[in-house]
Structure formats: structure tokens, C-alpha cells
Design a protein around this motif. Structure first.
Motif, PDB file in Angstrom:
ATOM      1  N   ASN A 221     -32.264  25.059 -22.887  1.00 30.01           N
ATOM      2  CA  ASN A 221     -30.904  24.797 -23.344  1.00 30.01           C
ATOM      3  C   ASN A 221     -29.948  25.519 -22.425  1.00 30.01           C
ATOM      4  OD1 ASN A 221     -28.562  24.278 -24.825  1.00 30.01           O
ATOM      5  ND2 ASN A 221     -29.657  24.453 -26.763  1.00 30.01           N
ATOM      6  N   PHE A 223     -26.942  26.187 -23.320  1.00 32.88           N
ATOM      7  CA  PHE A 223     -25.984  26.892 -24.164  1.00 32.88           C
ATOM      8  C   PHE A 223     -26.724  27.814 -25.131  1.00 32.88           C
ATOM      9  CE2 PHE A 223     -24.111  22.764 -23.097  1.00 32.88           C
ATOM     10  CZ  PHE A 223     -22.934  23.166 -22.520  1.00 32.88           C
TER      11      PHE A 223
ATOM     12  N   ARG C   2     -42.782  57.079 -35.654  1.00 34.82           N
ATOM     13  CA  ARG C   2     -43.308  55.752 -35.379  1.00 34.82           C
ATOM     14  C   ARG C   2     -42.706  54.735 -36.344  1.00 34.82           C
ATOM     15  NH1 ARG C   2     -48.990  56.400 -36.050  1.00 34.82           N
ATOM     16  NH2 ARG C   2     -48.646  58.470 -35.207  1.00 34.82           N
ATOM     17  N   MET C   3     -42.639  55.203 -37.610  1.00 36.72           N
ATOM     18  CA  MET C   3     -42.060  54.354 -38.650  1.00 36.72           C
ATOM     19  C   MET C   3     -40.667  53.926 -38.245  1.00 36.72           C
ATOM     20  SD  MET C   3     -43.629  53.465 -41.249  1.00 36.72           S
ATOM     21  CE  MET C   3     -43.348  52.542 -42.724  1.00 36.72           C
ATOM     22  N   VAL C   6     -40.629  51.259 -35.726  1.00 31.34           N
ATOM     23  CA  VAL C   6     -40.978  49.975 -36.324  1.00 31.34           C
ATOM     24  C   VAL C   6     -39.776  49.393 -37.057  1.00 31.34           C
ATOM     25  CG1 VAL C   6     -42.381  48.860 -38.070  1.00 31.34           C
ATOM     26  CG2 VAL C   6     -43.414  50.518 -36.524  1.00 31.34           C
ATOM     27  N   VAL C  16     -31.113  39.691 -33.987  1.00 28.18           N
ATOM     28  CA  VAL C  16     -31.279  38.615 -33.017  1.00 28.18           C
ATOM     29  C   VAL C  16     -31.330  37.261 -33.705  1.00 28.18           C
ATOM     30  CG1 VAL C  16     -33.001  37.603 -31.485  1.00 28.18           C
ATOM     31  CG2 VAL C  16     -32.317  39.961 -31.176  1.00 28.18           C
ATOM     32  N   MET C  17     -32.028  37.221 -34.851  1.00 27.81           N
ATOM     33  CA  MET C  17     -32.143  35.942 -35.553  1.00 27.81           C
ATOM     34  C   MET C  17     -30.787  35.513 -36.113  1.00 27.81           C
ATOM     35  SD  MET C  17     -35.565  35.419 -35.649  1.00 27.81           S
ATOM     36  CE  MET C  17     -36.047  34.511 -37.094  1.00 27.81           C
ATOM     37  N   PRO C  20     -26.898  34.188 -33.474  1.00 30.95           N
ATOM     38  CA  PRO C  20     -26.420  32.860 -33.126  1.00 30.95           C
ATOM     39  C   PRO C  20     -25.902  32.090 -34.342  1.00 30.95           C
ATOM     40  CG  PRO C  20     -28.588  33.296 -32.219  1.00 30.95           C
ATOM     41  CD  PRO C  20     -28.299  34.356 -33.229  1.00 30.95           C
ATOM     42  N   ALA C  21     -26.426  32.409 -35.518  1.00 34.13           N
ATOM     43  CA  ALA C  21     -26.001  31.693 -36.707  1.00 34.13           C
ATOM     44  C   ALA C  21     -24.549  31.994 -37.033  1.00 34.13           C
ATOM     45  CB  ALA C  21     -26.896  32.060 -37.881  1.00 34.13           C
ATOM     46  N   GLN C  26     -21.180  23.948 -35.089  1.00 32.06           N
ATOM     47  CA  GLN C  26     -21.027  23.084 -33.939  1.00 32.06           C
ATOM     48  C   GLN C  26     -21.844  21.833 -34.104  1.00 32.06           C
ATOM     49  OE1 GLN C  26     -22.334  25.775 -30.957  1.00 32.06           O
ATOM     50  NE2 GLN C  26     -20.337  25.824 -30.001  1.00 32.06           N
ATOM     51  N   GLN C  28     -24.469  19.849 -32.307  1.00 33.94           N
ATOM     52  CA  GLN C  28     -25.417  20.047 -31.217  1.00 33.94           C
ATOM     53  C   GLN C  28     -26.019  18.704 -30.845  1.00 33.94           C
ATOM     54  OE1 GLN C  28     -26.882  23.223 -30.156  1.00 33.94           O
ATOM     55  NE2 GLN C  28     -25.246  24.294 -31.208  1.00 33.94           N
ATOM     56  N   THR C  30     -28.565  16.793 -28.031  1.00 37.71           N
ATOM     57  CA  THR C  30     -29.521  17.038 -26.961  1.00 37.71           C
ATOM     58  C   THR C  30     -29.789  15.761 -26.192  1.00 37.71           C
ATOM     59  OG1 THR C  30     -30.584  18.664 -28.357  1.00 37.71           O
ATOM     60  CG2 THR C  30     -31.784  17.969 -26.415  1.00 37.71           C
ATOM     61  N   GLN C  56     -21.402  20.664 -28.378  1.00 39.15           N
ATOM     62  CA  GLN C  56     -22.256  21.291 -27.379  1.00 39.15           C
ATOM     63  C   GLN C  56     -23.336  20.303 -27.000  1.00 39.15           C
ATOM     64  OE1 GLN C  56     -22.889  25.592 -27.946  1.00 39.15           O
ATOM     65  NE2 GLN C  56     -25.038  25.037 -28.053  1.00 39.15           N
ATOM     66  N   ASN C  58     -26.453  19.612 -24.790  1.00 36.57           N
ATOM     67  CA  ASN C  58     -27.463  20.256 -23.956  1.00 36.57           C
ATOM     68  C   ASN C  58     -28.219  19.180 -23.198  1.00 36.57           C
ATOM     69  OD1 ASN C  58     -29.521  21.905 -22.902  1.00 36.57           O
ATOM     70  ND2 ASN C  58     -30.748  21.642 -24.757  1.00 36.57           N
TER      71      ASN C  58
END
Lengths: 285, 334, 345
Positions: A221, A223, C2-3, C6, C16-17, C20-21, C26, C28, C30, C56, C58
Motif C-alpha cells: 500500500n 498509503f 522483565r514483566m 512485556v 500500533v493497532m 491508524p484507526a 476514508q 479505501q 484498491t 485513498q 492504493n
């Protein structure tokens, strides 16, 4: 031939052959140093801030970065871990603690089989199973493919490390009247924790560099791709695409990406091994 | 030894062990005991693994039926791969796959076993561990990076230095005849060799280390040199395990995709010369799978996948059979 | 300790998950396919995204064969190809998707022979016979009279010709082989026009970029790529003798001249070949390139995005083509397409 010359020649052979084995070792270890050094020189030189913060530029334009590929890789690896590790872990617990003979044999055998499946074949599988059915390329399909690849090692490392936990621990807990699941969850598994975490990390390091199964699952992708249902950019696929392009600037970015990916993988790998060696050390005392 | 473990364990036993939703757990506990739930959970997971693997084979089998029905065994014995005419034969790809893997073994086996001997028999343990660690890290380098290095570093080097030498000395044999463009089975073989070396070294070393010491001492006591005791006693003793490591490496190299795709030249032909470009099973799948425009074409590619799968399963099985009888795998080398 | 690691790893993963949400909602879309117009399309979609942040698109240049396959399977919203789909493929699409696929020409471009011959600095002139001979494997040396003939004064080496072609199913290959089929009966009989022909000789490079890369790295090689790839990578490309016997270098004017005749009598489905076109200034290896859009798009948002984009590409978008070495569509063709857009439901 006299005895003395024979002896001399035998010692000659001895020295030469042993010397050769040393030379071979140096060549191989040298290969690693060369790869690291080359990637460091060519990768670090081409790394800049934009690499981490910007999106790729349109084909053939210079500049831009791979921010979306970094996030995409993290997302897909996260999903792969979420899919592959629990199944593999629980499967490993089954094999180590519950397995009955024939079923456990079948599971173990098929796990080995799955471990040997070439990654490109896993890609085909994820494509027919997820992409064709869902009718779109997606980060999820990529995570699924990598997750499948993580299962076998999860299973086998969990099993191996659980088996290494001394039986006395299990029996002690059970003797106190603890139910088996509680004994497992609070005594046996925590005792094997370091090993199991190491297994997961090595597993992650292994699939982090996988390219082939992503080519026809997460595709690519240009984007950001919100959620998990869109085609998603990943570092390995970007390296592949950019390396085969005719643009010098893209080659530079491919090296930079290669460097980042390799550092990431080596960091995971080395820290996993450190966790394990430390735990063995403290365990052995 | 146990005391510290137990202490650690007791320390953590106070931490609630499970992460499941307590409400749901209480609800479930009313009907089942924790043990039954736990047993069900792990058994389902194990069954899931079984299911996934069977499903994988099933999908490959079902989705290649057009090609299997149309070509039968001829699929493996014919060479023409012509999507326009609807003719598909795997021979050129099988050839490329086998030849590149063979070249890789030819290079990697002597080097790898030699290094394993050095690491297990000669090097002091600390050095041996450090070097083995380095060599095992080679296995962590992603395939696509090997491809990158193959294209930009190895190919020009071979062209400039190795090719003239080979051409000059062995150019009269069909193996090293004809022009060299860069992408070729030779380069693919060399890249593969580097990629499989860590497996050979790591497993062979473990196998050699597992050879009982009295074997070595016996030979040395009889006046053998270090090399003689190693080569004539220790290595034969570990033979099965070493073969196992070689098969394991072979299985790896057969299925290797990205690095090979980048350097093999992607030309489906059967040429004796290693300088000639070729094509491998995995590479053709990577290149053509997304673009096969009709069902028979797709099915032929999936049948190629099936062939590759079967090949690696057989080789892997052999490897495991040989290795497991002599030494245990470490996590990193599986 | 260590804990902690983790947990912080887990937090990072969660961030990270989620990140983008949190971006704005948008549409999308493809698309995948032809690499020939790849630089143009990525530039278009980039510009269009800047102007319309809510859309967008792609685009992945995986090759025309891939574009046709994936749009037929419905795994992408639209495809792109340089060789129009043939009747069998249209039939396949109909059976699989239950509707039709529409071809929309977007720009025109030229395919050029690129080469890497040490010591040759000037642009080489190629006759149709020379190109066909090289790709058939009958001409194997650079100093062959068929090449040397029209290149008087150029010192050509006696070295082997390394033929490079596409390894993936490619519309660029379709244009190239369509041209060779028109100028050489041997080629037509032996190989024919196709997106992935059974090559008599040569090395395979993946995509326009891969071919350009291989030619750049391999001395004595010849390949063929879309003009922009030769320009962007500074590889020398030759002129080709056209149907009127003139040697023409690939220029936008030459491509437009080649399209002039076809533009006047464009068929309803826009599937037309303009290789080896008549006209003194026509560049002979020219072609339209098409977007493949299903006639029925269930998702209203995607449908609107695609329709709007098409209108934009046929309007404002046409002004961006020349900077990237593509030729604008003839006016008649644009007018006809704007009408055809209404077929998308």
C-alpha cells in the motif's frame, strides 16, 4: 615409505585439515560480519528522519520514507503473534501435560509437517482461504499467513520447556490439593516462562523477515492502511519492490529498510537468547 | 537447583494466574470444573493445529485438481510452460530447484561440516559458543536481504572475479560453458549455500558434541592424530546426525523463495551450464501466482506448490528421522 | 523488570493497532495491474489524495496479467492493463462476477527498446526486422549487419546480445509482441501477441522496473520498457523504423500521431491497438493503457470514488501526463469515455 616420513605426513595432514576447519569457520563467521557491516554502511548511511516519518513518494520520485511499512509490519506481526502464539502455546501445553498417545502423536507429526511447509505455500493457502473468500487483500490475511508459520515453533518450544520443568514441582502442587489447571497456570508454566518467552521471540524474529507469504496476502500500500482489512505495506515487501526497481534512490531506501529490518530481527533474536541464558544461569545455581 | 525455582514460583503464585474474564469464568465454573475447561481448551487448540494442517493439504489438493486431471504425471515430466497454449509442465522448475539446491549443498556441506568439526572438537568452549552464536544469527537474516546482497554485491563480484576463473579452468565442461550475465543458477546456488550454512553448522555441531568422549580418547590412545580420531571415529559416529542436518538444510533451500527469485534469472529452461539463468518452483509461484488469468493456470501453479510441499515433507521427514535418533534439536535450529 | 518489558511491549502493540484507526474515516479503493502507466497512476492517486483527503486509492503495479486476474476474482476494486482483455477473459469475468468489465483508456505511452552496449553513446536505430530477429534469437551479436546497417558510423562490438524480457504477465510485453507480430510473420507464427508469451530467448526481469534494472546491470543487453522508465533511469533507448520507413524516436507527438487514426473510429468498448500505425511521424510501438472497472460496484462509496476519479483523470489529470512522458488522450476519446462512465452502476 619409512615410519618416520609416514608419521610426518600424518601430522601434516592433521595440521592441514584442522587448519582448514578453522579457516572454514572464519569464512562463515566472516560472512555474517560482512553482511552486518555492509548493511550497516549502506543502510545507516541512507537512513534519515523521513524514512521513519514519511509515506513513499510516487514511482520514480526521490525522497519519502517507509513509515507506513514500519507500522504495517508491526501490525501484521502483532496479528501473527495473536493468532499463532495462543494456539501454539495451548497446543504445546496439551502435548506436554495432557497428550494421550495416538492423538498426541498425530498432533506432533502434523506440527512438524506444518513447520516444513515452504513459506510460499503458506502464502497460497492464506490467499485461497482468506483473500479469495473475503474478496480483498488485507493485513489480516498477511497476519494469518505469518501466524500459521508461528504455530509449529510455538508448540514445540512450549512443549520442550514444559517438559524441562522438574516433575517434583507438578507433584508438589498437586499434592497440596491444587486442581491440575491451577497447578499448571500458577506453578509449572511460570517455571517455564523464560523458555517459552524466548521461543515466542525467536519465532517472531523468524517470521518478521518473511516476504513470500505476504506478496499475495497483504500485498502493499502506498498509503496508511487503517484497520486490518486493507492491503498493507510491510518492510520486507518494500525491500523486494525497491530492490528490483531501476531507481537509485529506491535502492538507497531498500538498503536503509534492510538495515532497519535486520537490526530489529537481530535485537529480538539476541535478547531472546539472553533471556534464556540468564534463566538457565539462575536456574542452575 | 530447585530451591531458587520454587522460590520464584511461590513469589508468582500470588499473582492471579489466568487472564480470562472473571465473570465468564465464574459462569463456566458453575457447570464445569476448571480442569475440564482447561483440558477442553488445550485439546481444542491441539485439534485446531491438526485441522489447519489437514485443511492446508486439502486446499492445495482441491485447488489443483484441474491441472492434476489434465496433465497427470506428465506434469512432472514435461518442460513446456506456456500459459497461452494452456500447456503446463513443471520439469524446468523442478530442474532449477534441484540444481540450485545441489550447488548449495556442494558448497555448504564441506564448509559447514568443517566448521562444525572445528567448533566441537578444537575451539575452546567459550570461543565455540561465541562463534556458533554468530553463525546461528546468519539464519536470522531475512531472505529478502540475502536477495538484496545477492543482486548488488555477489552478482558483480562473481562476474568480475569468479566467472573468469571458472571459465578459464573449467570452461571446457558443459557445466561452466556459455556466457554469464549475472542472474544465474550459479549465483542462486551460492546465495542458498550461505543461507543454509547456519543449519548445517548448528545441527552438526550439536550432533558432534553429543558423541561420547571415550570414543575420542580411545582413538587418541591408539596413537591416532587429532584429525584421524575426528575424521575416522567421531564423524562416522555422528554420521546419521550430520546427514540429518544436510537434509534439513536441503529442505530449507528447496522452499527458499525471495532470494532465489531475485538472482536466478526467471527463465524456464533446462541448461547444463550453471552460468545460464533458470527458474525454481518457489520463484515461479511468487512471480506468477497473482497474475495467472485462468483457472487451469492457477491450478497448475498450486500443483507446483503441492510438488514443492511434497518434496520438502519427504526431505524434512528424512532429516528428522536421522537427527532425532542422535541429538535433540535446539529451538533456534528447527 | 522483565514483566515491565512485556507490558510495555504489549502497550506498544496496542498503540500500533489503534493508531491508524484514529485517522479520519476514508474511502479505501484498491487497484492493481499494469506497470506501464505505474508512475502516472501513483502520481495521479497521490495528487488526487492531496486534493480529496477522504479518498485513498492504493495502486499496486503487479503487471497487467495480475490486474486482469485480480479484478476478475474481485480481490481488487479495479484493474489496469496495457493489453485489452480478450474475449475469453471477458467471458470469464462475466461468469465469475455476473456483470461486465469496462475498459477506460487513461493515457497513451510508448514502449522503447533500451540497451546497454559499452562504448555506444549515440541513440541506436532499429529496424523492425532487427528487433524481431534479436527477440527470436536469430540475431545474436551486436555487430550483426541487421543492426549495423542503419547505424553507419557507430562502432558496435562483436559481443553477444543479452535479451531481457518481462518475467511477469505484462501489458508492456503485449504491446511489444503485438508490434513484433505486426512486423514479422515469423514472430506472429511462432510467438504471437501476448502478455506472457513463450519467449524464444532471454532473461526474465520482474516488471518494467525489473527489466530496466537488469539492462542497467548487464553489459550487452537489450530490453524494452515504457518510455518513462527509460527517462527516469537514464538508460539509452533507440529509435524505431515506422510503417512509412522513417526512424522515429519515442516522443509524445509521435505517440499522438499514432493514435490519430484510431481516435476517429474508436470502438464502443475502447479495445484498440495502435502499434505500427500509419503516418510519417507516428511512433510505431505506441499504445493506450486502460483501467478495468466492473460495470457494477456494490459499495456506493467506492463507486463514487472511482467515478469521480475517472472524471478527474480525464479532465485535470490529463494536464499532468506530459511531465511524465505520457501522451494526452485525443479529445474525441475523452468525450466518448465521459459518456461511457455512466455505464458504471
Amino acid at each position: 615409505m619409512t615410519e618416520a616420513t609416514r608419521l610426518r605426513s600424518r601430522h601434516m595432514v592433521n595440521n592441514v585439515m584442522l587448519g582448514l576447519t578453522g579457516l572454514f569457520t572464519i569464512i562463515i563467521a566472516g560472512a555474517l560480519l560482512f553482511i552486518l557491516g555492509y548493511l550497516f554502511i549502506n543502510g545507516a548511511r541512507n537512513l534519515d528522519f523521513a524514512f521513519f516519518t514519511q509515506l513513499p513518494k510516487p514511482t520514480g520520485e526521490t525522497g519519502g520514507g517507509m513509515a507506513n511499512a514500519i507500522v504495517g509490519s508491526a501490525k501484521i506481526l502483532g496479528m501473527a503473534t495473536a493468532i499463532g502464539v495462543p494456539i501454539g502455546f495451548l497446543g504445546g501445553v496439551y502435548l506436554a501435560e495432557y497428550g494421550n498417545k495416538s492423538f498426541a502423536f498425530a498432533v506432533r507429526y502434523l506440527t512438524d509437517l506444518l513447520n516444513g511447509v515452504p513459506s510460499i505455500v503458506i502464502g497460497i493457502f492464506a490467499f485461497t482461504l482468506v483473500v479469495l473468500k473475503a474478496k480483498h487483500f488485507s493485513a489480516f490475511a498477511g497476519g494469518m499467513a505469518l501466524g500459521l508459520m508461528m504455530i509449529p515453533i510455538s508448540v514445540r518450544s512450549t512443549e520442550e520447556f514444559l517438559r524441562a520443568v522438574p516433575n517434583g514441582l507438578r507433584e508438589g502442587a498437586l499434592a497440596l490439593g491444587t486442581p491440575k489447571w491451577r497447578a499448571l497456570a500458577t506453578v509449572v508454566i511460570p517455571a517455564a516462562k523464560d523458555g517459552i518467552i524466548t521461543g515466542i521471540m525467536l519465532n517472531l524474529a523468524r517470521v518478521a523477515g518473511e516476504t513470500a507469504p505476504l506478496l499475495f496476502t497483504s500485498l502493499n500500500n502506498r498509503f496508511w492502511s487503517p484497520g486490518i482489512n486493507q492491503p498493507t505495506s510491510t518492510l520486507p515487501v518494500m525491500i523486494y519492490t525497491y530492490a528490483l526497481s531501476p531507481y537509485d534512490d529506491w535502492h538507497r531506501q531498500a538498503w536503509a529498510a534492510g538495515f532497519v529490518l535486520l537490526m530489529l530481527i537481530l535485537t529480538i533474536n539476541v535478547s531472546a537468547r539472553m533471556i534464556l541464558s540468564r534463566s538457565r544461569y539462575s536456574g542452575g545455581r | 537447583m530447585h530451591s531458587s525455582e520454587t522460590l520464584k514460583v511461590q513469589g508468582e503464585a500470588r499473582v492471579p494466574g489466568t487472564k480470562r474474564n472473571p465473570g465468564a469464568r465464574a459462569f463456566a465454573l458453575r457447570f464445569f470444573s476448571g480442569d475440564e475447561i482447561a483440558r477442553a481448551l488445550v485439546t481444542i487448540s491441539a485439534a485446531l493445529i491438526l485441522l489447519v494442517t489437514v485443511l492446508l493439504v486439502y486446499e492445495l489438493w482441491i485447488n489443483s485438481h484441474l491441472a492434476r486431471e489434465k496433465f497427470g504425471w506428465h506434469f512432472l515430466t514435461t518442460q513446456v510452460w506456456d500459459p497461452n497454449a494452456g500447456q503446463f509442465g513443471a520439469l524446468a522448475f523442478v530442474f532449477g530447484t534441484v540444481v540450485t539446491s545441489f550447488v548449495a549443498l556442494l558448497i555448504a556441506v564441506p564448509l559447514g561440516v568443517g566448521a562444525a568439526i572445528f567448533l566441537s572438537e578444537l575451539a575452546p568452549p567459550k570461543l565455540s559458543n561465541a562463534l556458533t552464536f554468530c553463525i546461528e544469527l546468519l539464519a536470522a537474516v531475512p531472505s529478502v536481504i540475502y536477495g538484496l546482497l545477492g543482486v548488488f554485491v555477489l552478482m558483480p563480484l562473481i562476474k568480475q572475479y569468479l566467472h573468469p576463473v571458472l571459465k578459464g579452468t573449467l570452461g571446457w565442461t558443459p557445466l561452466f560453458s556459455g556466457p554469464f550475465y549475472g542472474p544465474s543458477m550459479l549465483v542462486a546456488g551460492i546465495v542458498l549455500a550461505v543461507m543454509i550454512l547456519p543449519f548445517i553448522v548448528s545441527v552438526s555441531r550439536q550432533v558432534l558434541l553429543a558423541v561420547p568422549n571415550d570414543q575420542r580418547e580411545g582413538a587418541l590412545a591408539l596413537g591416532a592424530t587429532k584429525w584421524e580420531s575426528t575424521w575416522k571415529v567421531v564423524v562416522p559416529f555422528a554420521q546419521r546426525g550430520i546427514y540429518g542436518s544436510v537434509f534439513l538444510a536441503l529442505a530449507r533451500s528447496l522452499g527458499e523463495t525471495m532470494a532465489v527469485t531475485m538472482v536466478i534469472g526467471n527463465t524456464p529452461q533446462i541448461k547444463a551450464s550453471l552460468f545460464a539463468p533458470g527458474y525454481s518452483i518457489a520463484a515461479v509461484i511468487a512471480n506468477e501466482f497473482t497474475e495467472a488469468t485462468y483457472d487451469l493456470y492457477v491450478h497448475s501453479l498450486i500443483e507446483l506448490g503441492l510438488v514443492l510441499f511434497a518434496l520438502t515433507i519427504i526431505i524434512n521427514g528424512l532429516a528428522r528421522l536421522l537427527v532425532s535418533s542422535t541429538a535433540k534439536f535446539s529451538v533456534s535450529s528447527t | 523488570m522483565r514483566m515491565k518489558t512485556v507490558i510495555s511491549l504489549r502497550l506498544m502493540a496496542a498503540a500500533v493497532m489503534l493508531a491508524p484507526a484514529m485517522l479520519l474515516a476514508q474511502t479505501q479503493v484498491t487497484g492493481a495491474g499494469a506497470t506501464f502507466p505505474g508512475p502516472m497512476y501513483t502520481k495521479w492517486f497521490d495528487t488526487y489524495h492531496t486534493a480529496h483527503p477522504e479518498v485513498q486509492i492504493n495502486y499496486q503495479a503487479i503487471g497487467s496479467g495480475g490486474g486482469i486476474r485480480q479484478v476478475t476474482e474481485g480481490t481488487v476494486d479495479f484493474g489496469a492493463t496495457d493489453g485489452p482483455m480478450n474475449d475469453t477473459q471477458l467471458g470469464d469475468f462475466k461468469t465469475k462476477r455476473g456483470n461486465d468489465v469496462l475498459h477506460f483508456p487513461t493515457v497513451m505511452g510508448a514502449v522503447v527498446p533500451i540497451y546497454n552496449v559499452p562504448g555506444v553513446a549515440t541513440a541506436l536505430k532499429f529496424t523492425p526486422a532487427a528487433l524481431a530477429g534479436i527477440y527470436l534469437g536469430t540475431i545474436t551479436k551486436w555487430n550483426d549487419p541487421a543492426i549495423a546497417g542503419p547505424n553507419k558510423g557507430v562502432k558496435l562490438p562483436a559481443s553477444d546480445i543479452v535479451v531481457v524480457h518481462r518475467s511477469d504477465g505484462s501489458g508492456t510485453t503485449y504491446i511489444w509482441t503485438d508490434y513484433l507480430s505486426k512486423v514479422s510473420d515469423t514472430w506472429k507464427g511462432k510467438v504471437g501477441a501476448n502478455t506472457s508469451p513463450n519467449w524464444p530467448v532471454g532473461l526474465g526481469g520482474a516488471q518494467n522496473a525489473g527489466v530496466a534494472g537488469l539492462v542497467k546491470q548487464t553489459e550487452g543487453s537489450i530490453g524494452y520498457v515504457e518510455l518513462i522508465y527509460a527517462v527516469q533511469t537514464n538508460i539509452s533507448y533507440g529509435s524505431v523504423q515506422n510503417a512509412s520507413g522513417e526512424f522515429v524516436s519515442a516522443t509524445l507527438a509521435g505517440v499522438s500521431a499514432a493514435a490519430a487514426a484510431a481516435a476517429a473510429k474508436m470502438p464502443e468498448d475502447f479495445r484498440v491497438s495502435i502499434t505500427n500505425a500509419a503516418g510519417k511521424t507516428a511512433y510505431p510501438i505506441s499504445s493506450f493503457t486502460w483501467l478495468l472497472v466492473p460495470s457494477k460496484i456494490a459499495d456506493a462509496g467506492k463507486k463514487k470514488a472511482i467515478v469521480d476519479f475517472l472524471k478527474w483523470a480525464l479532465g485535470d489529470g490529463q494536464n499532468m501526463t506530459e511531465a511524465l512522458s505520457y501522451a494526452k488522450l485525443p479529445k474525441e476519446v475523452v468525450a466518448k469515455e465521459l459518456k461511457a462512465i455512466s455505464k458504471i452502476q
